[in-house]
Design an enzyme around this catalytic site. Structure first.
Site, PDB file in Angstrom:
ATOM      1  N   TYR A  30       0.597  -1.350   0.413  1.00 56.72           N
ATOM      2  CA  TYR A  30       0.260   0.240   0.347  1.00 56.72           C
ATOM      3  C   TYR A  30       1.078   1.274   0.150  1.00 56.72           C
ATOM      4  CZ  TYR A  30      -2.955   3.694   1.401  1.00 56.72           C
ATOM      5  OH  TYR A  30      -3.499   4.723   1.789  1.00 56.72           O
ATOM      6  N   ASP A  48      -2.259  -1.424  -4.098  1.00 54.67           N
ATOM      7  CA  ASP A  48      -2.640  -0.430  -4.174  1.00 54.67           C
ATOM      8  C   ASP A  48      -1.317   0.954  -3.878  1.00 54.67           C
ATOM      9  OD1 ASP A  48      -3.220   2.927  -4.056  1.00 54.67           O
ATOM     10  OD2 ASP A  48      -4.604   2.484  -2.547  1.00 54.67           O
TER      11      ASP A  48
END
Lengths: 259, 259
Positions: A106, A146
DNA sequence: GCGGGGTGCG
DNA sequence: CGCACCCCGC
């Protein structure tokens, strides 16, 4: 083996919808979750167990947090970079499942300038050295997550409007390209060269209904893993609804041949 | 004419469930709502209009707030006591519907001692003088609402345990009895002398599932109105569920003959 | 706009 | 326990 990456924007707020997705739509073999926004104590292990998943969690209170949930047993679990400069923010977890090495990321959101932008740029160089030093590109390596960066004009709904905005700044793209250049394949772009493949749409202005999105979630593979990658798509089943409220991201799902 | 009193514990959090109750269970003619917890600007007038209700609202940000919603047009609407000593807290609204005068009350919660208890005791004497001075007991008067006081041993699930606790203290009960003594009939107790008629169950400990409740919501009438009162009950349809989360109160519904 | 956190209220 | 409020992060 079907592998999904999904920024859930709070696992506790999203568990009902995620469970419905797994049951009614797509029983993926491995789930890489970002922004679980809870500590390991508050992670819904039991619900994943009932669904048949073994989970490895690197959590934190309120922000960030990543997890890998797999129908194949997880081993060789690594939480964080093992670098105190970075590991106060829980953004990376790695594990092996079968003969695949999964690295779940992330990346920081960043900012237009200042310390948050610096941190984001440094994060990608840290991620690069972490992978090169700990793993081998000769493995069946799958780096997902992400990345909070869109690579190219095709990856954003309006490249002119968005040029220079967070997630589509030259510095961010260069830092991300430098990371990818260790030898990773951007599977979605490789297999679907003509589709935008947006994975995120702002909650504001009903962006999902106008398809004003960005492609910032990726499934990146070493050449050995890419050889087995047969298909990849962005699954809109959770995102295109009003209730229960979906995450602002949609899962990306790739299929790898069993061999 | 069917009249309901219902402490909704936030009208915005409860509107979906309340709408379902009105549509699927009980299309009452008049709703007296307490603890709407919003200003008039944020009150869902349109949704009530679509359901056929005319609304009079005396709202406040975050706390308290009362409303009357009626299928018969409302007139002679009075908001508050017209006493600046009390009206900073929005706890009373009155209106006529047909030939009934409805006075909707949300009494203070109080405390075991101190200023909150004083305020609660003073509130009932103020309510008494307000009604005596503004209205007549010869009218078809209906005083409804959350009084935050249980009258008698039968009105609480464990009178020994609860004696002296908030809502069942001697001072509170005396203050409430003194108010009722202006000549109001406690319709529920009058028509159902042998049923507890609890209207509130603590959210904690799953009190609703053990029926550990209290009768603190009332439909009180002048003798002229009571003459037309044919039945009254506590409707558990909203309260006995887990999702969507119900109010901690249940509506009390009385039926008045049309004549 | 929709999450999290905290605090105050009942 | 479940509302409201606020501030914060994305």
């Amino acid at each position: 083996m079907e592998i999904a990456t999904f920024n859930v924007n709070s696992i506790r707020a999203r568990m009902d919808l995620l469970e419905r997705w797994l049951k009614e739509k797509r029983a993926v073999d491995l789930l890489a979750l970002q922004e679980i926004k809870c500590t390991e104590e508050n992670f819904p292990f039991e619900r994943f167990e009932r669904l048949g998943y073994d989970c490895a969690v690197f959590g934190q209170k309120g922000y960030n947090g990543v997890a890998i949930c797999s129908k194949y047993p997880l081993y060789d679990i690594k939480k964080g970079f093992a670098d105190s400069l970075f590991d106060n923010q829980k953004r990376v977890i790695a594990a092996k499942a079968g003969d695949y090495r999964i690295i779940n990321v992330y990346a920081p959101h960043g900012d237009l300038e200042g310390e948050k932008l610096i941190y984001k740029l440094r994060f990608f160089s840290k991620l690069k050295s972490y992978i090169v030093e700990n793993f081998s590109l000769k493995e069946k390596l799958i780096v997902v997550g992400d990345m909070n960066v869109a690579r190219d004009d095709m990856d954003v709904w309006d490249p002119v409007l968005l040029k220079g905005s967070i997630g589509f700044m030259d510095e961010e793209r260069e830092a991300f390209e430098d990371f990818v250049s260790i030898g990773l394949v951007d599977t979605y772009r490789e297999l679907r060269p003509n589709e935008p493949g947006f994975t995120w749409w702002d909650y504001k202005n009903g962006a999902i209904w106008r398809n004003q999105g960005m492609r910032i979630d990726y499934i990146l593979t070493s050449p050995n893993a890419f050889e087995r990658c047969e298909d990849i798509d962005v699954d809109l089943w959770t995102r295109k609804r009003r209730s229960p409220t979906p995450s602002d991201h949609a899962p990306v799902v790739a299929h790898f041949r069993d061999e």
